[in-house]
Write a protein that holds these residues in place. Structure first.
Motif, PDB file in Angstrom:
ATOM      1  N   LEU A  15       0.823  -1.207   0.000  1.00  0.00           N
ATOM      2  CA  LEU A  15       0.000   0.000   0.000  1.00  0.00           C
ATOM      3  C   LEU A  15       0.858   1.259   0.000  1.00  0.00           C
ATOM      4  O   LEU A  15       0.478   2.285  -0.581  1.00  0.00           O
ATOM      5  CB  LEU A  15      -0.930  -0.002   1.209  1.00  0.00           C
ATOM      6  N   ARG A  64       1.857   1.799  -3.455  1.00  0.00           N
ATOM      7  CA  ARG A  64       0.701   2.297  -4.212  1.00  0.00           C
ATOM      8  C   ARG A  64       0.519   3.794  -3.971  1.00  0.00           C
ATOM      9  O   ARG A  64       0.211   4.549  -4.908  1.00  0.00           O
ATOM     10  CB  ARG A  64      -0.570   1.545  -3.814  1.00  0.00           C
ATOM     11  N   ASP A 102      -7.896   0.088   3.693  1.00  0.00           N
ATOM     12  CA  ASP A 102      -6.570   0.390   3.144  1.00  0.00           C
ATOM     13  C   ASP A 102      -5.861   1.462   3.965  1.00  0.00           C
ATOM     14  O   ASP A 102      -4.646   1.373   4.203  1.00  0.00           O
ATOM     15  CB  ASP A 102      -6.692   0.850   1.686  1.00  0.00           C
ATOM     16  N   LEU A 158      -2.370   0.993   5.910  1.00  0.00           N
ATOM     17  CA  LEU A 158      -1.206   1.830   5.634  1.00  0.00           C
ATOM     18  C   LEU A 158      -0.659   2.458   6.908  1.00  0.00           C
ATOM     19  O   LEU A 158       0.564   2.602   7.068  1.00  0.00           O
ATOM     20  CB  LEU A 158      -1.592   2.924   4.629  1.00  0.00           C
TER      21      LEU A 158
END
Length: 320
Positions: free
Chosen positions: A62, A65, A142, A146
């Motif tokens: 993540l 990302r 998410d 994170l």
């Protein structure tokens, strides 16, 4: 072990043991999954289904990302097209499966192939609102992941599952209503039959026979999902034969429970889900339909169709 390790990574983060370092890793490295960076890796969608692709061989992070999204805004990289092409291939394969299933149904009953559009009858404002809440909850998951907030992530996952269950139950009831109308259009027995002696009703099958019947019905469902409609029909006929065999033993009289459905019970009218291609019967219960809508295969195809629409809208916006 690889699949179990992946599941732990999703729940607790890849660095759950403190032995994974990503400080020197870049989102553009070749061992980083670009599809995951773009928002969706197909390896995560169909776990423990017949479409299971196994664990992704590349890194899912993540943090990477987030780095990628920053670079994307700056115009440095954009992997959306890679993801869009993959999703299009998956959907094309699914559509071919659906068309094959519809063709086989049409050969048996032309009306069956056009009777129900699952996506249309289950898209109400309430369902769409639940879908919106599910997307927002996924973003929360998410974010907690994170930030390393495992407890908050677990609670968010529980709330996510509740929302998905609620949506599946609602969709099941909507489709059941549509199936009830569909059944009503099927050939009906004579509405004013001559007065005859009460129709004998069989006793329920014994537990062992009922278990065998359930196994045959489950086999029929699995075969139907694989597009093997003839084999599915055969399994249904075997289940019905077991019911009839049990019915020969000491039937009782109860004409009040004799319905048109009992007359047509062997006529398992099948319909095709236009989202994932699975076969559904107009005689399915609300619980069975809810299991379908909450299943990984249906949710997976629903997810990639929504993601494709999102990517195409984003692409059009960039072109304007």
């Amino acid at each position: 072990m690889d699949a179990l390790r992946k599941q732990l990574d999703v729940l607790m983060g890849a660095n759950r043991n403190g032995d994974v370092t990503e400080v020197d890793r870049n989102y553009s490295d070749r061992d980083v999954c670009r599809l995951f960076l773009a928002g969706l890796c197909p390896h995560d969608l169909f776990q423990l289904t017949k479409m299971d692709l196994g664990p992704c061989p590349k890194v899912h992070s993540l943090q990477l990302r987030k780095d990628y999204e920053v670079a994307k805004v700056k115009g440095m990289h954009n992997f959306d097209r890679d993801l869009e092409e993959l999703i299009e291939r998956l959907i094309v394969e699914c559509e071919r499966k659906i068309q094959r299933a519809l063709k086989r149904l049409e050969d048996e009953d032309a009306k069956a192939a056009i009777a129900i559009s699952v996506s249309q009858v289950t898209q109400t404002p309430e369902v769409m609102e639940l879908s919106k809440q599910i997307k927002e909850k996924l973003k929360e998951v998410d974010a907690f992941d994170l930030e390393g907030k495992t407890d908050s992530k677990i609670r968010a996952l529980e709330a996510l599952e509740e929302l998905r269950t609620k949506r599946a139950d609602k969709q099941a009831m909507l489709l059941l209503d549509a199936f009830n109308k569909d059944r009503a259009s099927l050939p009906q027995p004579n509405q004013n039959p001559p007065q005859l002696a009460p129709v004998p009703m069989p006793n329920p099958p014994d537990p062992h026979t009922q278990e065998m019947i359930n196994q045959k019905l489950k086999k029929a469902e699995d075969l139907g999902e694989q597009g093997m409609i003839e084999e599915a029909q055969k399994a249904l006929e075997e289940a019905e034969a077991l019911k009839k065999m049990s019915a020969r033993q000491e039937p009782t009289l109860d004409s009040s429970k004799y319905t048109a459905v009992d007359v047509r019970i062997t006529d398992q009218k099948l319909r095709v889900c236009d989202i994932c291609g699975a076969f559904l019967s107009v005689y399915d219960s609300d619980r069975r339909l809810a299991d379908h809508f909450g299943g990984k295969l249906h949710l997976g195809y629903m997810h990639i169709r929504e993601k494709l629409a999102e990517l195409q809208a984003s692409s059009k916006a960039l072109q304007l």
